[in-house]
Every structure is written in structure tokens, then in C-alpha cells.
Scaffold this active site. Structure first.
Site, short mmCIF file in Angstrom:
data_model
loop_
_atom_site.label_atom_id
_atom_site.label_comp_id
_atom_site.label_asym_id
_atom_site.label_seq_id
_atom_site.Cartn_x
_atom_site.Cartn_y
_atom_site.Cartn_z
N ASP A 197 -45.45 -18.96 -3.56
CA ASP A 197 -44.20 -19.29 -2.86
C ASP A 197 -43.38 -20.36 -3.59
O ASP A 197 -42.80 -21.23 -2.95
CB ASP A 197 -44.50 -19.72 -1.42
CG ASP A 197 -45.40 -20.95 -1.36
OD1 ASP A 197 -45.99 -21.31 -2.41
OD2 ASP A 197 -45.52 -21.54 -0.28
N ARG A 215 -48.90 -19.38 5.08
CA ARG A 215 -48.28 -19.93 6.29
C ARG A 215 -46.82 -19.53 6.40
O ARG A 215 -46.37 -19.09 7.44
CB ARG A 215 -48.42 -21.46 6.32
CG ARG A 215 -49.70 -21.91 6.98
CD ARG A 215 -49.61 -23.36 7.40
NE ARG A 215 -49.49 -24.23 6.25
CZ ARG A 215 -50.52 -24.81 5.62
NH1 ARG A 215 -51.73 -24.63 6.07
NH2 ARG A 215 -50.32 -25.59 4.59
N ASP A 235 -44.39 -26.94 -4.44
CA ASP A 235 -43.06 -27.55 -4.32
C ASP A 235 -43.13 -29.02 -3.90
O ASP A 235 -42.36 -29.85 -4.40
CB ASP A 235 -42.22 -26.77 -3.29
CG ASP A 235 -41.62 -25.52 -3.90
OD1 ASP A 235 -41.61 -25.39 -5.14
OD2 ASP A 235 -41.16 -24.65 -3.12
N ASP A 244 -50.29 -19.16 -2.91
CA ASP A 244 -49.31 -18.48 -2.04
C ASP A 244 -48.16 -17.79 -2.77
O ASP A 244 -47.42 -17.04 -2.14
CB ASP A 244 -48.72 -19.48 -1.04
CG ASP A 244 -49.74 -19.93 -0.01
OD1 ASP A 244 -50.67 -19.15 0.27
OD2 ASP A 244 -49.61 -21.06 0.50
N GLY A 263 -52.62 -27.90 -2.18
CA GLY A 263 -53.78 -27.03 -2.00
C GLY A 263 -54.40 -26.65 -3.33
O GLY A 263 -53.68 -26.46 -4.31
N ARG A 322 -53.51 -34.44 -0.27
CA ARG A 322 -52.13 -34.62 0.20
C ARG A 322 -51.99 -36.10 0.51
O ARG A 322 -52.94 -36.73 0.97
CB ARG A 322 -51.87 -33.74 1.41
CG ARG A 322 -52.11 -32.25 1.06
CD ARG A 322 -51.64 -31.30 2.12
NE ARG A 322 -52.25 -29.99 1.94
CZ ARG A 322 -51.71 -28.98 1.26
NH1 ARG A 322 -50.54 -29.11 0.68
NH2 ARG A 322 -52.34 -27.83 1.15
N THR A 346 -50.51 -22.66 -6.90
CA THR A 346 -50.68 -22.38 -5.48
C THR A 346 -51.06 -20.91 -5.31
O THR A 346 -50.49 -20.06 -6.00
CB THR A 346 -49.41 -22.69 -4.65
OG1 THR A 346 -49.57 -22.17 -3.34
CG2 THR A 346 -48.15 -22.10 -5.26
P1 ATP Z 1 -49.19 -26.21 -1.61
O1 ATP Z 1 -48.24 -25.11 -1.98
O2 ATP Z 1 -50.58 -25.92 -1.95
O3 ATP Z 1 -49.02 -26.70 -0.21
P2 ATP Z 1 -47.68 -28.52 -2.41
O4 ATP Z 1 -47.63 -29.29 -3.67
O5 ATP Z 1 -46.38 -27.91 -1.95
O6 ATP Z 1 -48.82 -27.44 -2.59
P3 ATP Z 1 -47.59 -30.51 -0.35
O7 ATP Z 1 -48.62 -30.92 0.63
O8 ATP Z 1 -46.27 -30.09 0.16
O9 ATP Z 1 -48.29 -29.42 -1.26
O10 ATP Z 1 -47.31 -31.74 -1.36
C1 ATP Z 1 -48.38 -32.34 -2.06
C2 ATP Z 1 -48.12 -33.81 -2.16
O11 ATP Z 1 -46.92 -34.05 -2.90
C3 ATP Z 1 -47.89 -34.52 -0.83
O12 ATP Z 1 -49.07 -34.82 -0.14
C4 ATP Z 1 -47.16 -35.75 -1.29
O13 ATP Z 1 -48.06 -36.69 -1.82
C5 ATP Z 1 -46.29 -35.22 -2.42
N1 ATP Z 1 -44.95 -34.90 -1.90
C6 ATP Z 1 -44.59 -33.86 -1.13
N2 ATP Z 1 -43.29 -33.91 -0.81
C7 ATP Z 1 -42.81 -35.04 -1.39
C8 ATP Z 1 -41.52 -35.68 -1.43
N3 ATP Z 1 -40.46 -35.17 -0.79
N4 ATP Z 1 -41.40 -36.81 -2.14
C9 ATP Z 1 -42.47 -37.35 -2.78
N5 ATP Z 1 -43.69 -36.82 -2.77
C10 ATP Z 1 -43.87 -35.67 -2.09
#
Ligand code: ATP
Length: 324
Positions: A133, A175, A107, A131, A15, A76, A129
Site C-alpha cells: 500500500d 487493514r 508511509d 500490504d 510492521g 512503532r 510492507t
Molecule cells: P506499515 O505499513 O507496516 O504500517 P509504516 O511505516 O506505515 O509501516 P507506521 O506505524 O505508520 O508504519 O509508522 C512507523 C513509525 O514511523 C511510527 O511509529 C512513527 O515512529 C513514525 N512516523 C509515522 N508517522 C510519522 C509522522 N507523521 N512524523 C514522524 N514520524 C512518523
């Protein structure tokens, strides 16, 4: 990456969050000042796989520190979960001469960073982020702007809620995490807050509190509801039916992600972006930049991903005690 690395990449993932641009700018300016070249990877891991990669000289990040969103775009990308795709992503980095990579996201993005680090690409995560979190850090890029945006919106809702002697449910983002809801509940003097981490599903108790407060002379009743609980519109209908008091729901939604970043988000994001480059220059990899206990520090990605975070007990206790 050994010291003397020539080229690093930077991407934003997950995000978007206000302040990401300040972090990107700091990565570019810090790295170029150290004699490195920087490549911007657009649309997160999706853009890496598509080789949507652009050169980022210092001038490419002029005039962005005050802008919300991310000039690198974000996405994503489910394919990145697959080991063979991670192999391919590392190959693409090597093809473009990218020896180190700064990944600004949450994360999930850090899991991707961990996978690339295992494949020989030096990666440093920067927590971005709204959030808040991410367990290893007390600060994440965008949270400060998001809570100020939400707080100002809720102040406005309160004005009209009081005039009409309404109950107002305001749904804020979060969320799985109730940090935005909790901070707004305190900052806006809300009468109730519903947090994903501790929601008891006792709507009757909520209704009883509304009736009791109205009996004591309260003209409005602001309920901050976190996105993870949701159902604000149907909840409002049930509360109105049970109390006879006009009840409206407002879902703040994506407005909380946008807007010009606060001073704190610009400054902390700048420091974190610069620290990420310093870590790469020191030959470090698989680390996350964090702010903890009043200092900027860094953690091993796997260690950081295993950390747990819960809402601070004293914030919850005190916010409840302030509602009368
Ligand atoms: P937010 O807190 O805004 O949701 P985030 O980085 O946690 O941010 P995610 O959608 O969970 O958002 O992850 C972003 C991208 O990171 C995913 O679309 C994917 O490309 C990659 N990713 C997430 N989990 C994994 C994983 N276990 N292994 C490899 N790549 C991953």
C-alpha cells in the site's frame, strides 16, 4: 551528506516484512564496499531515541538473507510525531556520526524520514510492507512472500472445505488495502473477495450468491475477507444461519508476516537496499526507492506521500469473471 560520507545508519520501522533482512544486508554490504561504516539502529525510531545503535561490519549480516523478520527488530514510536523529538532524533544521529540514514518501512516511516531530512540528516526510504500500500511503487518488500504464504494456507483450507462441503471465510491481512485479498482471491480461485476499498456491506447479496452456487453444484465456497472488513467469525455465523450450510472462519493473522522470503523478495529487497546506499553516495536525500513500470527508480518523499494508489481495475474485473 556530501560525497565521501563516512558513516550511514539503517533501521527497520513499522510492521515487519519478509525480505527486510535482505535489504539490511544489501545496505551493509554495499556501503562497506564503498568504504563507509554502517550503524544498525535497532527497534526503529524508538531505538534511535534510546540510542540502541550497533556497529554493522559486513560479517554482521552473514546468514540472514533467507530469514524472515528483521534482525534489527522494528517498532512503532508515537513520540516521533513531535517536532521537538524529531530535533532530538536528528541530534542523536549527529552525535553518532550518522550522516545518512536508510529507513526501511511504510508511509509512516517515510514521514519520519522526511522530518529527519528537514533537520539535516540525509534520508532514503525503502518500501517494506506486506500490504503493497505504498503509492509510488508497484513492489514492496514482503508482499510476495505474504501472498505465497496466504495462498498455500488457503489451498489447505479449500481441501477440507470441499470435503465437508462448507463455506469458508478466510481473513487475510490488509487493514486499508485489499491487495493481499485480491491476489489470493485470484490465485486460490475463491468464490468471493471482500476488499476494504470496495466493500458494499451487502451481506444478503453474498448469501444469495452462496445459495445460487450451491444450487449449481459447487461443493465449497471460499470467501477471502480482508482484515479491514474483519468480523469473519460473526459473518460466518450469520451465513450459516441464513443458508443452513456449515460455515467456518479462519483468520490467518501474523503467520502472513513471517517465514522465509521468496526469491523475488530477496532479490528486489537486495536491489532496493543497494540503490538506497547509491543515492546517499550521490549526495541525495529525502528520496524513496521504488519499482515502477519495470524499473527501479526514486521519488522525492513528499511527492511520493502525495501519490494515490487504487486497486487495478483489470485485476478486479478479471477475477470476478473467473468465478463461475
Ligand atoms: P506499515 O505499513 O507496516 O504500517 P509504516 O511505516 O506505515 O509501516 P507506521 O506505524 O505508520 O508504519 O509508522 C512507523 C513509525 O514511523 C511510527 O511509529 C512513527 O515512529 C513514525 N512516523 C509515522 N508517522 C510519522 C509522522 N507523521 N512524523 C514522524 N514520524 C512518523
Amino acid at each position: 551528506m556530501s560525497e565521501g560520507c563516512k558513516t550511514i545508519g539503517v533501521l527497520t520501522s513499522g510492521g515487519d516484512a519478509p525480505g527486510m533482512n535482505a535489504a539490511v544486508r544489501a545496505v551493509v554490504r554495499t556501503a562497506t564496499a564503498k568504504g563507509m561504516e554502517v550503524k544498525g539502529i535497532r527497534r526503529g525510531y524508538a531505538g534511535l531515541l534510546d540510542e540502541d545503535i550497533v556497529d554493522m561490519p559486513p560479517v554482521s549480516v552473514s546468514d540472514i538473507i533467507h530469514r524472515g523478520g528483521t534482525i534489527l527488530y522494528t517498532a512503532r514510536c508515537r513520540e516521533m510525531f513531535q517536532p521537538e523529538v524529531q530535533d532530538h532524533a536528528a541530534e542523536i544521529c549527529r552525535k553518532h556520526g550518522i550522516e545518512g540514514l536508510v529507513i526501511i518501512g511504510g508511509d509512516g516511516s517515510f514521514r519520519g524520514a522526511g522530518a529527519l531530512a528537514e533537520r539535516g540528516i540525509n534520508t532514503i526510504g525503502v518500501p517494506g510492507t506486506i500490504d503493497l500500500d505504498i503509492a509510488c511503487t508497484d513492489y514492496t518488500i514482503g508482499f510476495d512472500t505474504a501472498i505465497n504464504t496466504a495462498m498455500e494456507a488457503i489451498d489447505k483450507i479449500r481441501d477440507t472445505s470441499t470435503s465437508h462441503e462448507r463455506v469458508s471465510i478466510v481473513e487475510v491481512m490488509g487493514r486499508q488495502a485489499g491487495y493481499i485479498a485480491m491476489w489470493c482471491a485470484i490465485a486460490n480461485g475463491a468464490e468471493d473477495m471482500l476488499l476494504p476499498e470496495m466493500y458494499d456491506h451487502d451481506e444478503q447479496a453474498l448469501i444469495d450468491r452462496i445459495i445460487e452456487k450451491r444450487r449449481k453444484g459447487k461443493k465449497h465456497h471460499i470467501i477471502i475477507n480482508a482484515e479491514g472488513i474483519g468480523h469473519s467469525v460473526s459473518m460466518a455465523a450469520r451465513i450459516e444461519a441464513a443458508t443452513g450450510i456449515e460455515t467456518r472462519a479462519t483468520i490467518l493473522g501474523h503467520m502472513q508476516r513471517g517465514g522465509t522470503p521468496t526469491c523475488k523478495d530477496r532479490v528486489y529487497a537486495s536491489i532496493m537496499g543497494a540503490k538506497a546506499v547509491e543515492l546517499l553516495q550521490e549526495g541525495k536525500s529525502k528520496r524513496i526507492v521504488a519499482y515502477r513500470g519495470g524499473a527501479f527508480v526514486d521519488y522525492d518523499i513528499q511527492e511520493a506521500l502525495h501519490m494515490q494508489k487504487s486497486l487495478p481495475e483489470d485485476y478486479i474485473r478479471i477475477s470476478k469473471s473467473l468465478i463461475r
